[in-house]
Design a protein around this motif. Structure first.
Motif, PDB file in Angstrom:
ATOM      1  N   HIS A  52      45.033 -36.391 -95.640  1.00  0.00           N
ATOM      2  CA  HIS A  52      45.331 -35.896 -94.261  1.00  0.00           C
ATOM      3  C   HIS A  52      44.874 -34.444 -94.286  1.00  0.00           C
ATOM      4  N   ALA A  53      43.723 -34.712 -93.445  1.00  0.00           N
ATOM      5  CA  ALA A  53      42.952 -33.300 -92.891  1.00  0.00           C
ATOM      6  C   ALA A  53      42.477 -33.120 -91.478  1.00  0.00           C
ATOM      7  N   ALA A  54      43.216 -31.689 -90.798  1.00  0.00           N
ATOM      8  CA  ALA A  54      43.565 -31.121 -89.912  1.00  0.00           C
ATOM      9  C   ALA A  54      43.225 -30.390 -89.695  1.00  0.00           C
ATOM     10  N   VAL A  55      43.287 -29.421 -88.033  1.00  0.00           N
ATOM     11  CA  VAL A  55      43.275 -28.005 -87.936  1.00  0.00           C
ATOM     12  C   VAL A  55      44.825 -27.689 -87.227  1.00  0.00           C
ATOM     13  N   ALA A  56      45.503 -26.336 -87.550  1.00  0.00           N
ATOM     14  CA  ALA A  56      46.572 -26.193 -87.923  1.00  0.00           C
ATOM     15  C   ALA A  56      46.455 -25.268 -85.973  1.00  0.00           C
ATOM     16  N   ASP A  57      48.157 -25.128 -85.240  1.00  0.00           N
ATOM     17  CA  ASP A  57      47.745 -24.309 -84.410  1.00  0.00           C
ATOM     18  C   ASP A  57      47.651 -22.836 -84.789  1.00  0.00           C
ATOM     19  N   ASP A  58      47.858 -22.333 -85.466  1.00  0.00           N
ATOM     20  CA  ASP A  58      46.958 -21.300 -85.609  1.00  0.00           C
ATOM     21  C   ASP A  58      45.574 -20.859 -86.454  1.00  0.00           C
ATOM     22  N   GLY A  59      45.130 -21.700 -86.047  1.00  0.00           N
ATOM     23  CA  GLY A  59      43.619 -22.365 -86.438  1.00  0.00           C
ATOM     24  C   GLY A  59      43.030 -22.008 -87.716  1.00  0.00           C
ATOM     25  N   SER A  60      43.901 -22.247 -88.900  1.00  0.00           N
ATOM     26  CA  SER A  60      43.904 -22.474 -90.531  1.00  0.00           C
ATOM     27  C   SER A  60      43.593 -24.264 -90.334  1.00  0.00           C
ATOM     28  N   VAL A  61      43.028 -24.539 -92.347  1.00  0.00           N
ATOM     29  CA  VAL A  61      43.169 -26.233 -91.685  1.00  0.00           C
ATOM     30  C   VAL A  61      44.377 -26.617 -93.259  1.00  0.00           C
ATOM     31  N   ILE A  62      44.982 -27.746 -92.465  1.00  0.00           N
ATOM     32  CA  ILE A  62      45.832 -28.276 -93.642  1.00  0.00           C
ATOM     33  C   ILE A  62      45.202 -29.643 -94.291  1.00  0.00           C
ATOM     34  N   LEU A  63      44.969 -29.514 -95.810  1.00  0.00           N
ATOM     35  CA  LEU A  63      44.390 -30.585 -96.541  1.00  0.00           C
ATOM     36  C   LEU A  63      45.777 -30.700 -97.470  1.00  0.00           C
ATOM     37  N   ALA A  64      45.046 -32.438 -97.542  1.00  0.00           N
ATOM     38  CA  ALA A  64      46.568 -33.314 -98.347  1.00  0.00           C
ATOM     39  C   ALA A  64      46.389 -34.698 -98.952  1.00  0.00           C
ATOM     40  N   VAL A  65      45.896 -34.311 -99.912  1.00  0.00           N
ATOM     41  CA  VAL A  65      46.007 -36.165-100.229  1.00  0.00           C
ATOM     42  C   VAL A  65      47.348 -36.666-100.770  1.00  0.00           C
ATOM     43  N   GLY A  66      48.066 -37.296-101.069  1.00  0.00           N
ATOM     44  CA  GLY A  66      49.208 -37.857-101.538  1.00  0.00           C
ATOM     45  C   GLY A  66      49.536 -39.825-102.326  1.00  0.00           C
TER      46      GLY A  66
END
Length: 232
Positions: free
Chosen positions: A96-110
């Protein structure tokens, strides 16, 4: 099976008859059993092929791999997928790689334990859940893992497990805050030197009802390369 031969005199009349009778029941039974096993094997191979096609299609629909890097606030993300096992085994790896509502970036692998349709289906649940939670609920990596653990712990089948790393990058401060659930730590490449980030405490997803997830924070500099990966 019978083999019979006649001994005749000089005028062609039968004098003696010699015969051999062989019971081939066991051989014929073995032949029929072998034919049945071969038929079942063909059906099994056809079922496996159909399951693989379905899992591969599901994985491609849920988890499309972009050909080009993704430009996000303060960083650029690239995704690569290279299974270590034979191509016939579709796994539960996701990102997962996307911009959150507050402008931060959320990254994830699983990575979901297992292969095939069930692993691909669980992978889809986790990825969509993370995207929804990050957009509507929280951007805290530890809290996101708590939610994912509750989801997979309560899922069917009940013995499903998975690992994951979730990170939140703040483009204003360049801070990366991350948490992990039984997953390999990200690798940070800086000035040509690769080092594994110290892992905060985190339990495998689906293992216990109320696990503890801690977070760690590191500051990224210009030209730093961060590698999040699965063990597949």
């Amino acid at each position: 099976r019978a083999v019979v031969d006649a001994v005749r005199d000089t005028e062609g009349r039968p004098v003696k008859i010699y015969g051999i009778i062989q019971d081939v029941t066991a051989r014929e039974a073995s032949r029929l059993k072998l034919a049945e096993v071969e038929r079942q094997l063909r059906e099994h191979q056809e079922n496996l092929a159909a399951e693989h096609r379905l899992a591969a299609e599901l994985q491609q629909i849920v988890l499309p791999i972009p050909d080009a890097p993704i430009d996000l606030p303060g960083l650029r993300a690239a995704v690569r997928y290279l299974p270590a096992e034979q191509a016939s085994r579709v796994g539960g790896d996701w990102y997962h790689a996307a911009v959150a509502d507050d402008g931060s970036v959320i990254l994830a692998v699983g990575d979901v334990a297992g292969h095939g349709v069930q692993a691909a289906a669980t992978m889809a649940q986790l990825r969509h859940a993370l995207a929804a939670l990050a957009a509507t609920t929280t951007g805290d990596p530890a809290a996101l893992l708590q939610h994912l653990n509750q989801l997979i712990y309560s899922s069917v089948p009940p013995d499903a497990t998975a690992t994951a790393v979730v990170a939140r990058y703040d483009p204003a401060t360049h801070d990366l805050t991350w948490a992990q659930a039984g997953h390999p730590a990200p690798l940070l490449i800086r000035d040509g030197v690769t080092a594994e980030l110290p892992r905060p405490h985190g339990t495998l997803l689906g293992a216990v009802r109320r696990p503890r997830y801690d977070t760690a924070t590191t500051t990224l500099g210009p030209d730093d390369l961060l590698l999040l990966y699965t063990d597949g």
